[in-house]
Design a protein around this motif. Structure first.
Motif, mmCIF file in Angstrom:
data_model
loop_
_atom_site.group_PDB
_atom_site.id
_atom_site.type_symbol
_atom_site.label_atom_id
_atom_site.label_comp_id
_atom_site.label_asym_id
_atom_site.label_seq_id
_atom_site.Cartn_x
_atom_site.Cartn_y
_atom_site.Cartn_z
ATOM 1 N N LEU A 194 0.935 -1.284 -0.173
ATOM 2 C CA LEU A 194 -0.012 -0.110 -0.012
ATOM 3 C C LEU A 194 0.801 1.207 0.039
ATOM 4 N N LYS A 195 1.915 1.397 0.745
ATOM 5 C CA LYS A 195 2.757 2.354 0.591
ATOM 6 C C LYS A 195 3.467 2.638 -0.755
ATOM 7 N N THR B 252 -6.366 -6.600 6.756
ATOM 8 C CA THR B 252 -7.563 -5.788 6.782
ATOM 9 C C THR B 252 -7.345 -4.520 6.364
ATOM 10 N N VAL B 253 -5.776 -4.072 6.589
ATOM 11 C CA VAL B 253 -5.361 -2.588 6.182
ATOM 12 C C VAL B 253 -5.357 -2.786 4.703
ATOM 13 N N GLN B 254 -4.566 -3.626 4.255
ATOM 14 C CA GLN B 254 -4.433 -3.863 2.699
ATOM 15 C C GLN B 254 -5.833 -3.914 2.154
ATOM 16 N N MET B 255 -6.692 -4.725 2.627
ATOM 17 C CA MET B 255 -7.917 -5.089 1.944
ATOM 18 C C MET B 255 -8.969 -3.634 1.972
ATOM 19 N N ALA C 221 -6.481 9.390 -2.078
ATOM 20 C CA ALA C 221 -6.983 9.681 -0.660
ATOM 21 C C ALA C 221 -8.021 8.734 -0.049
ATOM 22 N N LEU C 222 -8.920 8.255 -1.021
ATOM 23 C CA LEU C 222 -9.640 6.995 -0.628
ATOM 24 C C LEU C 222 -9.028 5.794 -0.356
ATOM 25 N N ILE C 223 -7.977 5.406 -1.097
ATOM 26 C CA ILE C 223 -7.190 4.192 -0.759
ATOM 27 C C ILE C 223 -6.559 4.564 0.554
ATOM 28 N N SER C 224 -6.156 5.660 1.195
ATOM 29 C CA SER C 224 -5.527 5.825 2.244
ATOM 30 C C SER C 224 -6.521 5.773 3.452
ATOM 31 N N ALA C 225 -7.653 6.294 3.027
ATOM 32 C CA ALA C 225 -8.776 6.407 4.029
ATOM 33 C C ALA C 225 -9.404 4.879 4.243
ATOM 34 N N GLY C 226 -9.333 3.999 2.923
ATOM 35 C CA GLY C 226 -9.840 2.532 3.464
ATOM 36 C C GLY C 226 -8.673 1.800 4.066
#
Length: 432
Positions: free
Chosen positions: A86-87, A125-128, A151-156
Motif C-alpha cells: 500500500l505504501k 484488513t489494512v490492505q483489503m 485519498a480514498l485508498i488511504s482512508a480505506g
C-alpha cells in the motif's frame, strides 16, 4: 466557495462509504478467523494424543500450503501484511488490482492464520481496506490523477485498522504517521470519516468491548516510570532484532523460489503444527496468549520460553510468504516481554511496582514503537485497545525510550525496510 472546499465536501460522503465497505469486510475477516481459531483449538483439546497431533499438523500444513500457493499463483503482492504494498501504491511505485487482491488476501489469510500461522489479521484488513478505497473509486468513476483516488485508498487503509482493533483514532494516526508520513487536510478528513464509519460497523457486527481487557482501576504510581523507561530500552533492542529477523527470514526463504509454493508453505506449517499440538494457544494470532498476559495467568518461568517461541514462529510464518500481518505478533511478543520485566520489578520492590499487568500494555506499545517507528500510533492504539487512559504517562515513557534506542541503532522501520526490499524506488534502482 473555493474549488478545494467543493472537492473536500464531495469527498466526505465517499470516504464514509469506503469506511462502511471496509468495516463490513474487516468484520467478516475478523469473525471468520475467530471461528477458525476457536474450532482449531477446540478440536485439538477434544481428541486423544495421536489424533490431536494429526489435526494440529494437518491444518497447519494444508492451510499454509494452500495459502502460500494462492498468494504466489494469483497475487504475489498479498504476501505478508500488505502494508508495504500500500505504501508503494501511495508513492506511485505499484498498481492496486483490487478485484484480485481482496478475495486472495481474505482466503489466503484465513487459511494460513486459521491453520495456526503466527500472524495477525490487522495487516490484511489494512490492505483489503485500501483496496476497497480503489473499488469505491472505480464504482463512482472518480477520475485518476486528481489525488482523490489515493485519498480514498488511504482512508480505506485506516478504516481497515480501525475495524480490526475497534480503534478509529489509531486508524487515522496510522494513515498520517505511517502510510503518508505527512498531514494534509484532504487525507485527514477522508481518513477520519472512513475510520469512524468502519468502527461503527465493526462494533455493530463484532461488539464494542476493547480488544484487551486490562484490570486497572487506578492510575499507576510514578514509581513505575524508571522501570517503564528501562523496559523501553530493552524492547528497543528487541524491536531491532525483530526487524532484522524478519528481513533475514525473507532472505532465507527467498532461496527456495524454485520450490513449489505449496511445499514451502506446508513445511513451514509442519513446524507450526508441531508447536501448536503442545501449545495450541501459542500459534495463530496469539490473542489468547496476550489476554493471559494481561490477567497474570502465565507462570513466570514460562514467559521466556513463550516469548522465544512466538518470536521464532513469527519469523517462520512471515518469511515463507503467507498472507498475514505483524501487528498481532508485535503485540503478543511485547506483552510477554513486558509482563516478564514487570514481574521481576514487582519481586524486587512490590511497593514501587504494585501492578504487573500494566507492563503487558507498556511492552506492546514499546515494541510497536521500536519496530514500526510510529510511536504516536502505538500510544493511541494501546489506549484505545485497553480503554485505559490511566496508563498514558508510563506508556509515553516506554514508547519514547524504545523509539530512541531503535533510532540510535540506525535500523530502518520494518515497513520501510519491507518497502525497499520488495518495491524499491525505480529512480534509485536506475541510478544503481
Amino acid at each position: 466557495m473555493s474549488t478545494r472546499d467543493v472537492k473536500r465536501r464531495h469527498l466526505m460522503w465517499k470516504a464514509m462509504l469506503v469506511g462502511l465497505v471496509a468495516g463490513v469486510l474487516a468484520s467478516a475477516f475478523r469473525l471468520s478467523l475467530t471461528y477458525a481459531e476457536h474450532w482449531r483449538i477446540t478440536q485439538i483439546h477434544a481428541h486423544h494424543t495421536w489424533f490431536a497431533a494429526a489435526i494440529s499438523i494437518g491444518l497447519a500444513m494444508v492451510g499454509g500450503g494452500l495459502g502460500v500457493w494462492l498468494v504466489r499463483r494469483y497475487a504475489p503482492e498479498t504476501a505478508g501484511s500488505g502494508i508495504p504494498h500500500l505504501k508503494a501504491v501511495v508513492l506511485g511505485r505499484q498498481t492496486l488490482r483490487w478485484k484480485r487482491l481482496i478475495p486472495i488476501k481474505f482466503f489466503a489469510g484465513l487459511l494460513a492464520i486459521g491453520g495456526g500461522f503466527a500472524l495477525g489479521r490487522e495487516g490484511p484488513t489494512v490492505q483489503m481496506g485500501g483496496a476497497t478505497g480503489l473499488a469505491v473509486s472505480d464504482a463512482l468513476r472518480i477520475t485518476p490523477g486528481e489525488g482523490e483516488r489515493k485519498a480514498l485508498i488511504s482512508a480505506g487503509s485506516g478504516a481497515g485498522l480501525a475495524a480490526a482493533f475497534n480503534a478509529p483514532l489509531s486508524g487515522v494516526m496510522f494513515v498520517l504517521e505511517e502510510l503518508h508520513g505527512a498531514f494534509t487536510p484532504v487525507v485527514f478528513i477522508s481518513a477520519f470519516l472512513a475510520c469512524v464509519s468502519a468502527d461503527v460497523v465493526a462494533r455493530v457486527l463484532t461488539g464494542s468491548m476493547p480488544v484487551f481487557a486490562l484490570p486497572i482501576v487506578t492510575p499507576p504510581p510514578l514509581t513505575i516510570l524508571p522501570l517503564a523507561a528501562l523496559m523501553g530500552v530493552v524492547l528497543g533492542f528487541v524491536g531491532v532484532a525483530y526487524n532484522r529477523g524478519l528481513i533475514a527470514s525473507l532472505d532465507w526463504f527467498g532461496k527456495f523460489k524454485r520450490v513449489s509454493p505449496f511445499v514451502v508453505g506446508a513445511l513451514a506449517g509442519l513446524v507450526i503444527g508441531v508447536v501448536g499440538y503442545f501449545w495450541p494457544g501459542v500459534v495463530g494470532s496469539g490473542y489468547p496468549l496476550a489476554d493471559r498476559s494481561l490477567t497474570g495467568e502465565i507462570a513466570f518461568h514460562w514467559l521466556p520460553l513463550l516469548f522465544l517461541a512466538r518470536f521464532v514462529l513469527t519469523l517462520v510464518s512471515y518469511g515463507c510468504g503467507a498472507a498475514g500481518g505483524i501487528f498481532a505478533p508485535i503485540l503478543v511478543i511485547g506483552a510477554l516481554a513486558g509482563v516478564f520485566i514487570g514481574m521481576v520489578g514487582h519481586n524486587v520492590s512490590p511497593a514501587w511496582i504494585p501492578s504487573v499487568p500494566v507492563f503487558a500494555v507498556l511492552g506492546m506499545g514499546a515494541l510497536f514503537a521500536a519496530a514500526v517507528r510510529a510511536p504516536l500510533t502505538g500510544i493511541v492504539l494501546m489506549v484505545e485497545m485497553t480503554g485505559q487512559y490511566n496508563i498514558m504517562l508510563p506508556l509515553l515513557t516506554a514508547c519514547l525510550c524504545a523509539y530512541g534506542v531503535a533510532e540510535a541503532l540506525h535500523t530502518p522501520p520494518i515497513y520501510e525496510a519491507l518497502l525497499e526490499r520488495s518495491f524499491p524506488d525505480p529512480a534509485h534502482a536506475h541510478q544503481a
